[in-house]
Write a protein that holds these residues in place. Structure first.
Motif: not given
Length: 524
Positions: A136-144
Protein backbone atom coordinates in the motif's frame (compact mmCIF):
# COMPACT_ATOMS: atom_id res chain seq x y z
CA UNK A 1 10.53 1.13 41.87
CA UNK A 2 8.71 1.85 38.62
CA UNK A 3 5.25 3.37 38.97
CA UNK A 4 3.26 2.98 35.77
CA UNK A 5 0.52 5.21 34.43
CA UNK A 6 -1.37 3.05 31.95
CA UNK A 7 -2.78 5.03 29.03
CA UNK A 8 -5.94 3.07 28.30
CA UNK A 9 -7.65 3.74 24.96
CA UNK A 10 -11.00 2.02 24.67
CA UNK A 11 -14.40 2.32 23.01
CA UNK A 12 -16.56 -0.58 24.21
CA UNK A 13 -17.27 -3.13 26.94
CA UNK A 14 -17.71 -0.86 29.98
CA UNK A 15 -17.60 -3.79 32.43
CA UNK A 16 -14.33 -4.95 30.90
CA UNK A 17 -12.88 -1.43 31.17
CA UNK A 18 -13.89 -1.20 34.83
CA UNK A 19 -12.37 -4.59 35.60
CA UNK A 20 -9.17 -3.81 33.72
CA UNK A 21 -8.68 -0.40 35.36
CA UNK A 22 -9.25 -1.77 38.87
CA UNK A 23 -6.85 -4.64 38.25
CA UNK A 24 -4.06 -2.38 37.02
CA UNK A 25 -4.43 0.17 39.80
CA UNK A 26 -4.61 -2.48 42.53
CA UNK A 27 -0.84 -3.11 42.43
CA UNK A 28 0.14 0.51 43.09
CA UNK A 29 0.00 1.81 39.53
CA UNK A 30 -2.26 4.36 37.81
CA UNK A 31 -4.68 4.39 34.88
CA UNK A 32 -5.70 7.24 32.58
CA UNK A 33 -8.73 6.38 30.42
CA UNK A 34 -9.84 7.78 27.09
CA UNK A 35 -13.26 6.42 26.12
CA UNK A 36 -14.05 7.09 22.46
CA UNK A 37 -16.55 9.93 21.98
CA UNK A 38 -18.29 7.84 19.31
CA UNK A 39 -19.23 5.32 21.98
CA UNK A 40 -22.31 5.50 24.18
CA UNK A 41 -22.48 8.35 26.66
CA UNK A 42 -24.37 6.03 29.00
CA UNK A 43 -21.49 3.52 28.91
CA UNK A 44 -19.00 6.27 29.68
CA UNK A 45 -21.08 7.51 32.62
CA UNK A 46 -21.25 3.94 33.89
CA UNK A 47 -17.45 3.66 33.83
CA UNK A 48 -16.98 7.05 35.54
CA UNK A 49 -19.43 6.23 38.28
CA UNK A 50 -17.92 2.81 38.99
CA UNK A 51 -14.35 4.15 39.19
CA UNK A 52 -15.01 7.52 40.84
CA UNK A 53 -13.77 6.36 44.25
CA UNK A 54 -10.33 5.27 43.00
CA UNK A 55 -7.76 8.12 43.17
CA UNK A 56 -5.36 6.09 41.00
CA UNK A 57 -7.72 6.37 38.01
CA UNK A 58 -8.16 9.49 35.89
CA UNK A 59 -10.02 10.36 32.70
CA UNK A 60 -9.02 12.38 29.67
CA UNK A 61 -10.53 15.84 29.97
CA UNK A 62 -11.72 15.82 26.36
CA UNK A 63 -13.18 12.80 24.57
CA UNK A 64 -12.22 12.55 20.89
CA UNK A 65 -14.20 10.83 18.15
CA UNK A 66 -11.69 8.30 16.89
CA UNK A 67 -11.34 6.87 13.40
CA UNK A 68 -8.84 4.37 12.04
CA UNK A 69 -5.93 5.97 10.21
CA UNK A 70 -6.82 9.46 11.47
CA UNK A 71 -5.03 11.97 13.66
CA UNK A 72 -7.87 11.47 16.14
CA UNK A 73 -6.15 8.36 17.55
CA UNK A 74 -3.04 10.39 18.37
CA UNK A 75 -5.18 13.23 19.74
CA UNK A 76 -6.98 10.80 22.04
CA UNK A 77 -3.66 9.40 23.23
CA UNK A 78 -2.33 12.89 23.95
CA UNK A 79 -5.45 13.75 25.95
CA UNK A 80 -5.02 10.66 28.13
CA UNK A 81 -1.28 11.32 28.51
CA UNK A 82 -1.87 14.93 29.60
CA UNK A 83 -4.40 13.79 32.18
CA UNK A 84 -1.96 11.19 33.52
CA UNK A 85 0.97 13.61 33.73
CA UNK A 86 -1.12 16.09 35.72
CA UNK A 87 -2.92 13.57 37.95
CA UNK A 88 -0.05 11.23 38.79
CA UNK A 89 3.21 13.07 39.58
CA UNK A 90 4.58 9.83 41.07
CA UNK A 91 4.34 7.98 37.74
CA UNK A 92 7.74 7.08 36.27
CA UNK A 93 6.51 5.29 33.13
CA UNK A 94 3.56 5.71 30.77
CA UNK A 95 2.41 2.48 29.13
CA UNK A 96 -0.10 2.65 26.27
CA UNK A 97 -2.63 -0.19 26.06
CA UNK A 98 -6.09 -0.82 24.63
CA UNK A 99 -9.19 -2.42 26.04
CA UNK A 100 -8.18 -5.62 24.23
CA UNK A 101 -4.80 -5.84 26.03
CA UNK A 102 -4.10 -8.01 29.06
CA UNK A 103 -0.91 -8.68 31.03
CA UNK A 104 1.02 -11.86 30.26
CA UNK A 105 3.40 -11.34 33.17
CA UNK A 106 2.91 -10.49 36.83
CA UNK A 107 2.92 -6.90 38.06
CA UNK A 108 6.07 -7.78 40.00
CA UNK A 109 7.79 -8.97 36.81
CA UNK A 110 6.71 -5.86 34.85
CA UNK A 111 8.04 -3.49 37.50
CA UNK A 112 11.35 -5.36 37.70
CA UNK A 113 11.60 -5.32 33.91
CA UNK A 114 11.17 -1.54 33.74
CA UNK A 115 13.55 -0.98 36.65
CA UNK A 116 16.29 -2.99 34.93
CA UNK A 117 17.10 -0.30 32.33
CA UNK A 118 16.51 3.44 32.20
CA UNK A 119 15.18 3.38 28.63
CA UNK A 120 12.07 3.90 26.51
CA UNK A 121 10.37 0.96 24.79
CA UNK A 122 8.97 2.00 21.43
CA UNK A 123 9.33 0.39 18.02
CA UNK A 124 10.96 3.13 15.96
CA UNK A 125 12.57 2.31 12.60
CA UNK A 126 13.28 4.39 9.52
CA UNK A 127 10.09 5.15 7.60
CA UNK A 128 11.67 4.97 4.15
CA UNK A 129 14.30 2.22 4.38
CA UNK A 130 13.15 -0.25 7.03
CA UNK A 131 10.53 -2.09 4.97
CA UNK A 132 8.09 -1.84 7.90
CA UNK A 133 5.26 -1.00 5.48
CA UNK A 134 4.61 -4.18 3.50
CA UNK A 135 1.94 -3.07 1.03
CA UNK A 136 0.00 0.00 0.00
CA UNK A 137 0.77 3.68 0.35
CA UNK A 138 4.25 4.61 1.60
CA UNK A 139 5.78 8.06 1.06
CA UNK A 140 2.36 9.30 -0.05
CA UNK A 141 1.18 8.92 3.55
CA UNK A 142 3.32 11.96 4.33
CA UNK A 143 3.73 14.18 1.28
CA UNK A 144 -0.01 14.52 0.56
CA UNK A 145 -2.70 15.86 2.90
CA UNK A 146 -5.25 13.31 4.11
CA UNK A 147 -8.32 14.95 5.62
CA UNK A 148 -10.95 12.25 4.99
CA UNK A 149 -11.34 8.92 6.73
CA UNK A 150 -10.31 6.11 4.38
CA UNK A 151 -12.80 3.63 5.82
CA UNK A 152 -15.81 5.88 6.33
CA UNK A 153 -15.39 8.11 3.26
CA UNK A 154 -13.41 5.95 0.85
CA UNK A 155 -14.44 7.81 -2.31
CA UNK A 156 -13.54 11.22 -0.87
CA UNK A 157 -10.27 9.90 0.56
CA UNK A 158 -9.01 8.54 -2.75
CA UNK A 159 -10.49 11.31 -4.89
CA UNK A 160 -8.68 13.93 -2.76
CA UNK A 161 -5.50 11.89 -3.05
CA UNK A 162 -5.82 11.58 -6.84
CA UNK A 163 -6.45 15.31 -7.30
CA UNK A 164 -3.39 16.21 -5.24
CA UNK A 165 -1.24 13.80 -7.24
CA UNK A 166 -2.55 15.14 -10.55
CA UNK A 167 -1.85 18.75 -9.55
CA UNK A 168 1.47 17.97 -7.89
CA UNK A 169 0.33 19.31 -4.53
CA UNK A 170 3.06 17.66 -2.51
CA UNK A 171 4.64 19.02 0.67
CA UNK A 172 7.94 18.55 2.42
CA UNK A 173 8.54 16.53 5.56
CA UNK A 174 9.81 18.77 8.41
CA UNK A 175 13.50 19.13 7.63
CA UNK A 176 14.91 18.49 11.09
CA UNK A 177 12.90 15.29 11.65
CA UNK A 178 13.91 11.81 10.55
CA UNK A 179 10.58 10.12 9.92
CA UNK A 180 10.23 6.89 11.85
CA UNK A 181 7.53 4.22 11.99
CA UNK A 182 6.51 1.39 14.30
CA UNK A 183 3.86 -0.09 16.53
CA UNK A 184 1.60 2.33 18.38
CA UNK A 185 1.89 0.34 21.64
CA UNK A 186 4.78 1.74 23.68
CA UNK A 187 6.07 2.39 27.20
CA UNK A 188 7.85 5.72 27.73
CA UNK A 189 9.58 7.27 30.74
CA UNK A 190 8.16 10.38 32.36
CA UNK A 191 10.92 12.68 31.08
CA UNK A 192 10.28 11.46 27.53
CA UNK A 193 6.53 12.03 27.74
CA UNK A 194 7.05 15.52 29.16
CA UNK A 195 9.54 16.31 26.36
CA UNK A 196 7.00 15.16 23.75
CA UNK A 197 4.27 17.36 25.27
CA UNK A 198 6.61 20.36 25.33
CA UNK A 199 7.55 19.70 21.68
CA UNK A 200 3.85 19.72 20.79
CA UNK A 201 3.45 23.13 22.41
CA UNK A 202 6.59 24.56 20.83
CA UNK A 203 6.22 23.26 17.26
CA UNK A 204 2.66 23.94 15.98
CA UNK A 205 3.83 23.59 12.36
CA UNK A 206 4.95 20.02 12.99
CA UNK A 207 1.64 19.28 14.67
CA UNK A 208 -0.22 20.61 11.61
CA UNK A 209 1.90 18.34 9.41
CA UNK A 210 1.10 15.19 11.38
CA UNK A 211 -2.60 16.05 11.63
CA UNK A 212 -3.01 15.48 7.89
CA UNK A 213 -0.71 12.47 7.47
CA UNK A 214 -2.26 9.04 7.06
CA UNK A 215 -2.07 6.57 9.97
CA UNK A 216 -0.09 8.99 12.21
CA UNK A 217 -0.38 6.69 15.24
CA UNK A 218 2.40 4.63 13.57
CA UNK A 219 4.68 7.66 13.03
CA UNK A 220 4.02 10.50 15.50
CA UNK A 221 5.43 9.23 18.80
CA UNK A 222 7.91 7.04 16.94
CA UNK A 223 9.41 10.09 15.20
CA UNK A 224 9.34 12.51 18.12
CA UNK A 225 10.84 10.09 20.64
CA UNK A 226 13.71 9.30 18.27
CA UNK A 227 14.18 13.08 17.74
CA UNK A 228 14.16 13.93 21.45
CA UNK A 229 15.88 10.94 23.09
CA UNK A 230 19.42 9.58 22.49
CA UNK A 231 19.52 6.29 20.61
CA UNK A 232 21.24 4.56 23.54
CA UNK A 233 18.14 5.22 25.68
CA UNK A 234 15.67 3.66 23.21
CA UNK A 235 14.84 -0.01 22.84
CA UNK A 236 13.22 -0.23 19.41
CA UNK A 237 10.59 -2.79 20.31
CA UNK A 238 7.06 -2.79 21.59
CA UNK A 239 6.59 -4.28 25.07
CA UNK A 240 3.21 -5.62 23.92
CA UNK A 241 2.98 -8.93 22.07
CA UNK A 242 0.87 -8.64 18.93
CA UNK A 243 0.81 -10.28 15.52
CA UNK A 244 -0.84 -9.51 12.20
CA UNK A 245 -2.19 -11.76 9.48
CA UNK A 246 -1.07 -11.46 5.85
CA UNK A 247 -4.14 -9.24 5.35
CA UNK A 248 -3.02 -6.73 8.00
CA UNK A 249 -5.57 -7.79 10.60
CA UNK A 250 -4.56 -8.31 14.25
CA UNK A 251 -4.32 -11.93 15.38
CA UNK A 252 -6.78 -12.70 18.17
CA UNK A 253 -5.86 -14.90 21.15
CA UNK A 254 -8.19 -17.46 22.71
CA UNK A 255 -8.38 -19.69 25.78
CA UNK A 256 -5.85 -22.26 24.54
CA UNK A 257 -3.14 -19.62 24.02
CA UNK A 258 -2.38 -19.14 27.73
CA UNK A 259 0.88 -21.13 27.83
CA UNK A 260 2.07 -19.67 24.53
CA UNK A 261 1.47 -16.09 25.68
CA UNK A 262 3.34 -16.53 28.96
CA UNK A 263 6.35 -17.82 27.04
CA UNK A 264 6.77 -14.65 24.96
CA UNK A 265 9.30 -11.96 25.84
CA UNK A 266 6.66 -9.27 26.29
CA UNK A 267 4.70 -7.73 29.17
CA UNK A 268 1.17 -7.47 27.71
CA UNK A 269 -0.60 -9.10 24.77
CA UNK A 270 -3.04 -7.72 22.21
CA UNK A 271 -5.61 -8.66 21.31
CA UNK A 272 -7.55 -10.98 23.59
CA UNK A 273 -10.86 -12.29 22.27
CA UNK A 274 -13.90 -10.92 24.16
CA UNK A 275 -15.19 -14.51 24.17
CA UNK A 276 -12.03 -15.95 25.79
CA UNK A 277 -13.48 -15.82 29.31
CA UNK A 278 -11.13 -18.43 30.74
CA UNK A 279 -8.04 -16.75 29.27
CA UNK A 280 -9.10 -13.35 30.61
CA UNK A 281 -9.69 -14.79 34.07
CA UNK A 282 -6.33 -16.59 34.18
CA UNK A 283 -4.38 -13.57 32.92
CA UNK A 284 -6.20 -11.32 35.37
CA UNK A 285 -5.22 -13.60 38.26
CA UNK A 286 -1.65 -13.82 36.95
CA UNK A 287 -1.18 -10.06 37.37
CA UNK A 288 -1.43 -10.37 41.16
CA UNK A 289 0.92 -13.33 41.62
CA UNK A 290 4.33 -12.96 43.25
CA UNK A 291 7.59 -14.88 42.89
CA UNK A 292 6.37 -16.35 39.60
CA UNK A 293 9.12 -17.57 37.28
CA UNK A 294 8.67 -17.40 33.50
CA UNK A 295 10.38 -19.56 30.88
CA UNK A 296 10.80 -17.34 27.83
CA UNK A 297 10.71 -19.33 24.59
CA UNK A 298 9.67 -16.60 22.16
CA UNK A 299 8.43 -18.87 19.39
CA UNK A 300 5.03 -17.18 18.97
CA UNK A 301 5.50 -15.42 15.64
CA UNK A 302 7.41 -18.28 14.00
CA UNK A 303 4.76 -20.73 15.18
CA UNK A 304 1.94 -18.57 13.81
CA UNK A 305 3.66 -18.25 10.43
CA UNK A 306 4.16 -22.00 10.26
CA UNK A 307 0.59 -22.91 11.18
CA UNK A 308 -1.12 -20.35 8.95
CA UNK A 309 1.21 -21.10 6.08
CA UNK A 310 -0.02 -24.68 5.77
CA UNK A 311 -3.02 -23.59 3.75
CA UNK A 312 -0.89 -21.81 1.17
CA UNK A 313 0.79 -24.85 -0.29
CA UNK A 314 0.47 -24.74 -4.07
CA UNK A 315 -0.58 -21.09 -4.28
CA UNK A 316 1.72 -18.57 -5.90
CA UNK A 317 2.29 -15.05 -4.65
CA UNK A 318 5.60 -14.48 -6.46
CA UNK A 319 7.54 -15.89 -9.43
CA UNK A 320 9.02 -19.35 -9.05
CA UNK A 321 12.49 -19.67 -7.62
CA UNK A 322 13.29 -21.94 -10.55
CA UNK A 323 14.14 -19.69 -13.45
CA UNK A 324 13.10 -20.46 -16.99
CA UNK A 325 16.47 -21.50 -18.36
CA UNK A 326 17.66 -24.07 -20.86
CA UNK A 327 17.22 -27.74 -20.00
CA UNK A 328 19.72 -29.66 -17.90
CA UNK A 329 20.04 -31.98 -20.86
CA UNK A 330 18.10 -34.93 -22.21
CA UNK A 331 21.19 -37.13 -22.07
CA UNK A 332 21.79 -36.56 -18.34
CA UNK A 333 20.40 -38.35 -15.29
CA UNK A 334 19.70 -36.54 -12.02
CA UNK A 335 19.14 -38.76 -8.97
CA UNK A 336 17.19 -36.93 -6.24
CA UNK A 337 17.00 -38.42 -2.73
CA UNK A 338 14.20 -36.83 -0.70
CA UNK A 339 14.14 -37.22 3.08
CA UNK A 340 13.14 -35.08 6.07
CA UNK A 341 15.87 -36.69 8.21
CA UNK A 342 18.87 -35.22 6.48
CA UNK A 343 21.40 -37.52 8.15
CA UNK A 344 19.61 -40.57 6.74
CA UNK A 345 19.64 -39.20 3.19
CA UNK A 346 23.31 -38.25 3.48
CA UNK A 347 24.23 -41.78 4.55
CA UNK A 348 22.34 -43.36 1.69
CA UNK A 349 23.80 -40.91 -0.83
CA UNK A 350 27.30 -41.59 0.48
CA UNK A 351 26.83 -45.35 0.08
CA UNK A 352 25.06 -45.11 -3.27
CA UNK A 353 27.54 -42.65 -4.73
CA UNK A 354 30.56 -44.65 -3.65
CA UNK A 355 29.22 -48.07 -4.72
CA UNK A 356 27.59 -46.94 -7.99
CA UNK A 357 30.27 -44.43 -8.94
CA UNK A 358 27.98 -41.40 -9.10
CA UNK A 359 29.21 -37.89 -8.09
CA UNK A 360 27.14 -36.71 -5.16
CA UNK A 361 26.16 -33.44 -3.49
CA UNK A 362 24.08 -33.30 -0.31
CA UNK A 363 21.40 -30.70 0.52
CA UNK A 364 22.89 -28.05 -1.76
CA UNK A 365 19.70 -25.93 -1.79
CA UNK A 366 18.98 -26.23 1.94
CA UNK A 367 22.36 -25.73 3.61
CA UNK A 368 25.80 -24.44 2.68
CA UNK A 369 27.25 -27.88 1.99
CA UNK A 370 30.72 -27.78 0.35
CA UNK A 371 30.73 -27.13 -3.39
CA UNK A 372 33.60 -26.51 -5.81
CA UNK A 373 34.37 -22.95 -6.84
CA UNK A 374 31.85 -22.10 -9.55
CA UNK A 375 32.36 -18.37 -10.03
CA UNK A 376 30.50 -17.25 -6.89
CA UNK A 377 27.12 -18.87 -7.56
CA UNK A 378 27.90 -21.41 -4.83
CA UNK A 379 28.77 -18.91 -2.07
CA UNK A 380 25.35 -18.25 -0.54
CA UNK A 381 22.04 -20.10 -0.32
CA UNK A 382 20.23 -17.16 -1.87
CA UNK A 383 22.46 -17.35 -4.98
CA UNK A 384 22.10 -21.12 -5.19
CA UNK A 385 18.32 -20.85 -5.06
CA UNK A 386 18.08 -17.96 -7.52
CA UNK A 387 19.99 -19.91 -10.18
CA UNK A 388 19.14 -23.55 -9.49
CA UNK A 389 19.31 -24.89 -13.02
CA UNK A 390 22.50 -22.99 -13.77
CA UNK A 391 24.09 -24.42 -10.62
CA UNK A 392 23.14 -27.99 -11.52
CA UNK A 393 24.41 -27.60 -15.08
CA UNK A 394 27.72 -26.30 -13.75
CA UNK A 395 28.00 -29.26 -11.36
CA UNK A 396 27.40 -31.71 -14.22
CA UNK A 397 30.11 -29.93 -16.18
CA UNK A 398 32.52 -29.68 -13.25
CA UNK A 399 32.36 -33.42 -12.56
CA UNK A 400 32.45 -34.18 -16.31
CA UNK A 401 29.59 -36.58 -15.87
CA UNK A 402 26.12 -37.26 -17.15
CA UNK A 403 25.02 -38.52 -13.72
CA UNK A 404 24.59 -36.52 -10.49
CA UNK A 405 23.16 -37.52 -7.10
CA UNK A 406 21.67 -34.82 -4.81
CA UNK A 407 19.55 -34.53 -1.64
CA UNK A 408 16.40 -32.42 -1.35
CA UNK A 409 14.11 -31.66 1.60
CA UNK A 410 10.51 -32.82 1.00
CA UNK A 411 9.28 -29.27 1.55
CA UNK A 412 10.90 -28.34 -1.81
CA UNK A 413 7.92 -29.63 -3.79
CA UNK A 414 8.13 -26.97 -6.49
CA UNK A 415 11.76 -27.89 -7.15
CA UNK A 416 10.82 -31.57 -7.52
CA UNK A 417 7.98 -30.72 -9.88
CA UNK A 418 10.18 -28.55 -12.07
CA UNK A 419 12.93 -31.16 -12.21
CA UNK A 420 10.44 -33.79 -13.29
CA UNK A 421 9.18 -31.47 -16.04
CA UNK A 422 12.70 -30.94 -17.42
CA UNK A 423 14.09 -32.98 -20.30
CA UNK A 424 16.71 -34.39 -17.92
CA UNK A 425 16.10 -37.96 -16.70
CA UNK A 426 15.04 -36.96 -13.19
CA UNK A 427 14.61 -39.86 -10.78
CA UNK A 428 13.22 -39.34 -7.28
CA UNK A 429 13.67 -41.64 -4.28
CA UNK A 430 11.69 -40.83 -1.15
CA UNK A 431 12.99 -42.19 2.16
CA UNK A 432 10.14 -42.56 4.64
CA UNK A 433 11.38 -42.39 8.23
CA UNK A 434 9.75 -42.98 11.59
CA UNK A 435 9.38 -39.87 13.76
CA UNK A 436 9.30 -40.13 17.54
CA UNK A 437 7.88 -37.30 19.64
CA UNK A 438 11.40 -36.50 20.84
CA UNK A 439 12.61 -36.16 17.26
CA UNK A 440 9.70 -33.90 16.34
CA UNK A 441 10.35 -31.70 19.39
CA UNK A 442 13.98 -31.41 18.32
CA UNK A 443 12.86 -30.56 14.78
CA UNK A 444 10.52 -27.86 16.10
CA UNK A 445 13.39 -26.31 18.04
CA UNK A 446 15.79 -26.47 15.11
CA UNK A 447 13.42 -24.59 12.82
CA UNK A 448 12.36 -22.04 15.45
CA UNK A 449 8.82 -23.27 16.13
CA UNK A 450 9.69 -23.94 19.76
CA UNK A 451 12.46 -23.08 22.20
CA UNK A 452 14.19 -24.91 25.00
CA UNK A 453 11.81 -23.24 27.45
CA UNK A 454 8.57 -23.72 25.49
CA UNK A 455 5.75 -24.86 27.82
CA UNK A 456 4.81 -28.53 27.61
CA UNK A 457 1.24 -27.60 26.68
CA UNK A 458 2.41 -25.65 23.63
CA UNK A 459 4.60 -28.57 22.52
CA UNK A 460 1.79 -31.06 23.05
CA UNK A 461 -0.56 -29.08 20.79
CA UNK A 462 2.16 -28.48 18.21
CA UNK A 463 3.26 -32.10 17.70
CA UNK A 464 0.14 -33.33 15.83
CA UNK A 465 0.40 -30.39 13.43
CA UNK A 466 4.07 -31.09 12.68
CA UNK A 467 3.39 -34.81 12.26
CA UNK A 468 0.51 -34.08 9.88
CA UNK A 469 2.68 -31.60 7.99
CA UNK A 470 5.36 -34.23 7.38
CA UNK A 471 2.73 -36.71 6.22
CA UNK A 472 1.26 -34.08 3.93
CA UNK A 473 4.65 -33.48 2.29
CA UNK A 474 5.02 -37.21 1.67
CA UNK A 475 1.47 -37.66 0.34
CA UNK A 476 1.90 -34.68 -1.96
CA UNK A 477 4.93 -36.26 -3.60
CA UNK A 478 3.22 -39.61 -4.08
CA UNK A 479 0.12 -38.00 -5.53
CA UNK A 480 2.09 -35.82 -7.96
CA UNK A 481 2.54 -38.59 -10.52
CA UNK A 482 6.26 -38.06 -11.00
CA UNK A 483 7.33 -40.29 -13.93
CA UNK A 484 10.27 -41.85 -12.08
CA UNK A 485 9.38 -42.04 -8.41
CA UNK A 486 10.52 -44.71 -5.93
CA UNK A 487 9.92 -45.10 -2.23
CA UNK A 488 11.67 -46.90 0.60
CA UNK A 489 10.80 -46.89 4.29
CA UNK A 490 12.49 -47.36 7.61
CA UNK A 491 10.27 -50.24 8.72
CA UNK A 492 10.91 -52.37 5.63
CA UNK A 493 13.61 -55.03 5.38
CA UNK A 494 16.77 -54.41 3.30
CA UNK A 495 15.45 -56.96 0.79
CA UNK A 496 12.19 -55.02 0.44
CA UNK A 497 14.04 -51.72 0.01
CA UNK A 498 16.55 -53.16 -2.44
CA UNK A 499 14.17 -53.31 -5.41
CA UNK A 500 13.16 -49.61 -5.43
CA UNK A 501 16.82 -48.64 -4.88
CA UNK A 502 17.83 -50.82 -7.83
CA UNK A 503 15.23 -49.18 -10.06
CA UNK A 504 16.22 -45.71 -8.84
CA UNK A 505 19.95 -46.13 -9.45
CA UNK A 506 19.72 -48.53 -12.39
CA UNK A 507 21.90 -51.11 -10.65
CA UNK A 508 21.47 -54.83 -9.95
CA UNK A 509 19.60 -56.00 -6.87
CA UNK A 510 22.69 -57.35 -5.11
CA UNK A 511 24.37 -53.96 -5.14
CA UNK A 512 21.09 -52.29 -4.15
CA UNK A 513 20.76 -54.76 -1.26
CA UNK A 514 24.24 -53.83 -0.02
CA UNK A 515 23.21 -50.18 0.04
CA UNK A 516 19.88 -50.89 1.74
CA UNK A 517 21.59 -53.09 4.35
CA UNK A 518 23.86 -50.28 5.59
CA UNK A 519 23.84 -51.03 9.31
CA UNK A 520 23.51 -47.48 10.65
CA UNK A 521 21.34 -46.08 7.83
CA UNK A 522 18.28 -45.12 9.91
CA UNK A 523 19.93 -44.53 13.29
CA UNK A 524 19.22 -41.18 14.97
Amino acid sequence: MAKIAFILLTHKDPEGVISQARRLSSEGDFVSIHFDARASQADFARIQTALADDPAIAFARRRVKCGWGEWSLVAATLEAVKAAVDAFPQATHFYMISGDCLPIKTAEYVHDFLDAEDVDYIESVDFFTSGWIKTGMREDRLIYRHVFNERQSKWLFYKSYEIQRALGLTRKVPEDLQMMIGSQWWCLRRQTVEAVLEFCRARPAVMRFFKTTWIPDETFFQTLVRHLVPDREIRSRTPTFLMFTDYGMPVTFYNDHYDLLLGQDFLFARKISPDAADLKTRLGELWHETARAFSISGEGRALFSFLTGRGRIGRRFAPRFWEVESSLGRERTLYVVVCKKWHVAKRLVEQAGARAGIPRVEYLFNELCPLPALGGIETTLSKRNRHRRALLRMLFDYHRTDRLLICVDPAEFELLRDLSADRVDARILEIECDFTDDYLIGHARRVGLAGEQSPAGVIERLLPTIRFDLKFESDRMRDAGFPAFEHIRQGATPRENALPIARFLGVDRDLAHEIAATEYLFLD
